[in-house]
Design a protein around this motif. Structure first.
Motif, short mmCIF file in Angstrom:
data_model
loop_
_atom_site.label_atom_id
_atom_site.label_comp_id
_atom_site.label_asym_id
_atom_site.label_seq_id
_atom_site.Cartn_x
_atom_site.Cartn_y
_atom_site.Cartn_z
N VAL A 180 -8.62 -8.46 -11.81
CA VAL A 180 -7.38 -7.80 -12.25
C VAL A 180 -6.20 -8.75 -12.12
N LYS A 181 -6.18 -9.53 -11.06
CA LYS A 181 -5.08 -10.48 -10.86
C LYS A 181 -5.05 -11.53 -11.97
N LYS A 182 -6.24 -12.00 -12.36
CA LYS A 182 -6.32 -13.04 -13.38
C LYS A 182 -6.22 -12.49 -14.81
N ALA A 183 -6.64 -11.24 -15.00
CA ALA A 183 -6.61 -10.65 -16.35
C ALA A 183 -6.03 -9.24 -16.26
N PRO A 184 -4.74 -9.13 -15.90
CA PRO A 184 -4.13 -7.81 -15.69
C PRO A 184 -4.06 -6.94 -16.94
N ASN A 185 -4.13 -7.56 -18.12
CA ASN A 185 -4.03 -6.80 -19.36
C ASN A 185 -5.38 -6.55 -20.02
N HIS A 186 -6.45 -6.79 -19.29
CA HIS A 186 -7.78 -6.51 -19.82
C HIS A 186 -8.13 -5.07 -19.42
N LEU A 187 -8.19 -4.17 -20.39
CA LEU A 187 -8.40 -2.77 -20.10
C LEU A 187 -9.79 -2.49 -19.54
N GLY A 188 -10.76 -3.29 -19.90
CA GLY A 188 -12.10 -3.12 -19.34
C GLY A 188 -12.11 -3.41 -17.85
N VAL A 189 -11.42 -4.46 -17.44
CA VAL A 189 -11.33 -4.82 -16.04
C VAL A 189 -10.59 -3.73 -15.27
N ARG A 190 -9.49 -3.26 -15.84
CA ARG A 190 -8.70 -2.21 -15.20
C ARG A 190 -9.51 -0.92 -15.04
N LEU A 191 -10.28 -0.59 -16.04
CA LEU A 191 -11.06 0.63 -15.99
C LEU A 191 -12.13 0.55 -14.92
N LEU A 192 -12.80 -0.59 -14.84
CA LEU A 192 -13.83 -0.79 -13.82
C LEU A 192 -13.26 -0.61 -12.43
N ARG A 193 -12.17 -1.31 -12.15
CA ARG A 193 -11.61 -1.23 -10.81
C ARG A 193 -11.00 0.15 -10.54
N GLY A 194 -10.32 0.70 -11.54
CA GLY A 194 -9.67 1.98 -11.35
C GLY A 194 -10.64 3.09 -11.00
N LEU A 195 -11.72 3.17 -11.74
CA LEU A 195 -12.70 4.22 -11.49
C LEU A 195 -13.45 3.99 -10.18
N SER A 196 -13.71 2.74 -9.87
CA SER A 196 -14.39 2.44 -8.62
C SER A 196 -13.52 2.81 -7.42
N TYR A 197 -12.26 2.42 -7.47
CA TYR A 197 -11.36 2.69 -6.36
C TYR A 197 -11.03 4.17 -6.25
N ALA A 198 -11.03 4.87 -7.38
CA ALA A 198 -10.75 6.31 -7.34
C ALA A 198 -11.79 7.05 -6.52
N ASN A 199 -12.98 6.49 -6.42
CA ASN A 199 -14.07 7.15 -5.72
C ASN A 199 -14.30 6.61 -4.32
N MET A 200 -13.46 5.70 -3.89
CA MET A 200 -13.57 5.21 -2.52
C MET A 200 -12.91 6.19 -1.56
N PRO A 201 -13.32 6.18 -0.29
CA PRO A 201 -12.67 7.03 0.70
C PRO A 201 -11.18 6.71 0.80
N ALA A 202 -10.38 7.73 1.00
CA ALA A 202 -8.93 7.55 1.04
C ALA A 202 -8.49 6.61 2.16
N PHE A 203 -9.25 6.59 3.28
CA PHE A 203 -8.82 5.77 4.41
C PHE A 203 -8.89 4.27 4.12
N LEU A 204 -9.54 3.89 3.03
CA LEU A 204 -9.58 2.47 2.65
C LEU A 204 -8.31 2.03 1.93
N ASN A 205 -7.46 3.01 1.59
CA ASN A 205 -6.17 2.73 0.96
C ASN A 205 -6.29 1.96 -0.36
N ARG A 206 -7.28 2.35 -1.18
CA ARG A 206 -7.41 1.73 -2.50
C ARG A 206 -6.96 2.68 -3.61
N ALA A 207 -6.64 3.92 -3.26
CA ALA A 207 -6.29 4.92 -4.26
C ALA A 207 -5.05 4.55 -5.06
N SER A 208 -4.08 3.90 -4.41
CA SER A 208 -2.85 3.54 -5.12
C SER A 208 -3.14 2.56 -6.26
N PHE A 209 -4.13 1.69 -6.06
CA PHE A 209 -4.50 0.74 -7.10
C PHE A 209 -5.24 1.45 -8.24
#
Length: 311
Positions: A180-209
């Motif tokens: 994401v840092k290297k390709a912030p405008n790649h929607l495929g990269v954003r989607l992968l990370r977004g959906l993955s982090y959405a399903n992580m436990p809240a205590f890991l503090n990845r939900a904001s990303f």
């Protein structure tokens, strides 16, 4: 991603964009039980992501995900074709190798006989393809993000070894964050990370990303401006009072809204989560012009309704 989670019995299928199925299938390995504990900095990032809808999004500034088919049947057919070509004298091009790997990763989520060995094989293939692109002078960050997602997914096979589980999850997160840092405008990269982090436990503090990634994706799709021809099409659609988004696009937005709401929920933004889930729940009564779309629409509406009952 898959940290501390069990896999859902029903794999999620992608209605539109390529990585919808990839990320959705992977995230189906996650349970959604988690604490709402987050810090103030995370909430600030999330609020800033929400406000970005006010800016102008130019479609030309963003890269769409690689195409691998819209549903499981189409993906299985395409993978079969690629496998047959690989076995022939023709062989696969580098682009086809990438497509094959993404398909394997996508379909692994619905595999009834999942094994760590299978996932490790897919992950290793993604690693080699990613490194090859870097050696050629053009790192493929979509492959890097997919590799990170696959690494984190491996953690569900190590529930008896918390050290290895944590190591794989963290390693996968680092790859996705770097992509994401290297390709912030790649929607495929954003989607992968977004959906993955959405399903992580809240205590890991990845939900904001996750809120940031999925909000960006949604805003680009809904508010993105293209060339003059695109703008004329928009004006014509408004004049004719026809919806600009196709049915599949709408279903994809519903999918994003569901997991964006989950991100809000885990980021201690309960009202924002409830608002999105309520709007999604209300779409169940809308008409559909295809049977498959109806199923998908009802699915996301039903899931949103269930969430509202739980919160």
């Amino acid at each position: 991603m898959r940290l501390f989670f069990k896999q859902s019995p029903n794999a999620i299928k992608a209605p539109f964009f390529v990585f919808l199925v990839i990320a959705a299938g992977l995230l189906s390995a996650c349970s959604d039980e988690a604490s709402l504990e987050t810090n103030a900095a995370s909430s600030k990032v999330a609020n800033e992501a929400q406000n970005k809808v006010k800016q102008i999004y130019l479609l030309s500034d963003y890269q769409l995900p690689s195409a691998i088919g819209a549903d499981q049947a189409e993906q299985e057919t395409l993978l079969k074709v690629l496998n047959e070509k690989e076995s022939s004298n023709t062989g696969l091009t580098q682009k086809e190798v990438k497509q094959q790997l993404l398909l394997r990763l996508t379909l692994f989520s619905s595999d009834k006989n999942q094994t760590l060995a299978k996932l490790e094989s897919i992950t290793e293939g993604l690693r080699r393809a990613s490194e090859l692109s870097a050696e050629q002078g053009k790192q493929d960050y979509e492959l890097m993000a997919a590799m990170g997602s696959a690494l984190s997914y491996q953690s569900i096979f190590y529930q008896a070894d918390l050290g290895q589980m944590n190591l794989l999850s963290r390693k996968g997160m680092r790859y996705m964050d770097r992509a994401v840092k290297k390709a912030p405008n790649h929607l495929g990269v954003r989607l992968l990370r977004g959906l993955s982090y959405a399903n992580m436990p809240a205590f890991l503090n990845r939900a904001s990303f996750a809120v940031e990634d999925l909000s960006l994706l949604k805003n680009v799709l809904l508010h993105g401006k293209g060339n003059e021809q695109r703008e004329r099409q928009e004006q014509n659609a408004k004049s004719a009072k026809k919806p600009l988004l196709k049915k599949q696009d709408k279903i994809f937005i519903e999918f994003i809204n569901y997991y964006l709401a989950l991100s809000f929920y885990k980021n201690a933004q309960l009202e924002s989560a409830k608002s999105l889930w309520q709007a999604l729940s209300n779409t169940a009564s809308e008409g559909s012009d295809s049977a498959s779309a109806t199923v998908s629409k009802s699915k996301w509406s039903a899931l949103a309704t269930k969430r509202l009952e739980e919160v």
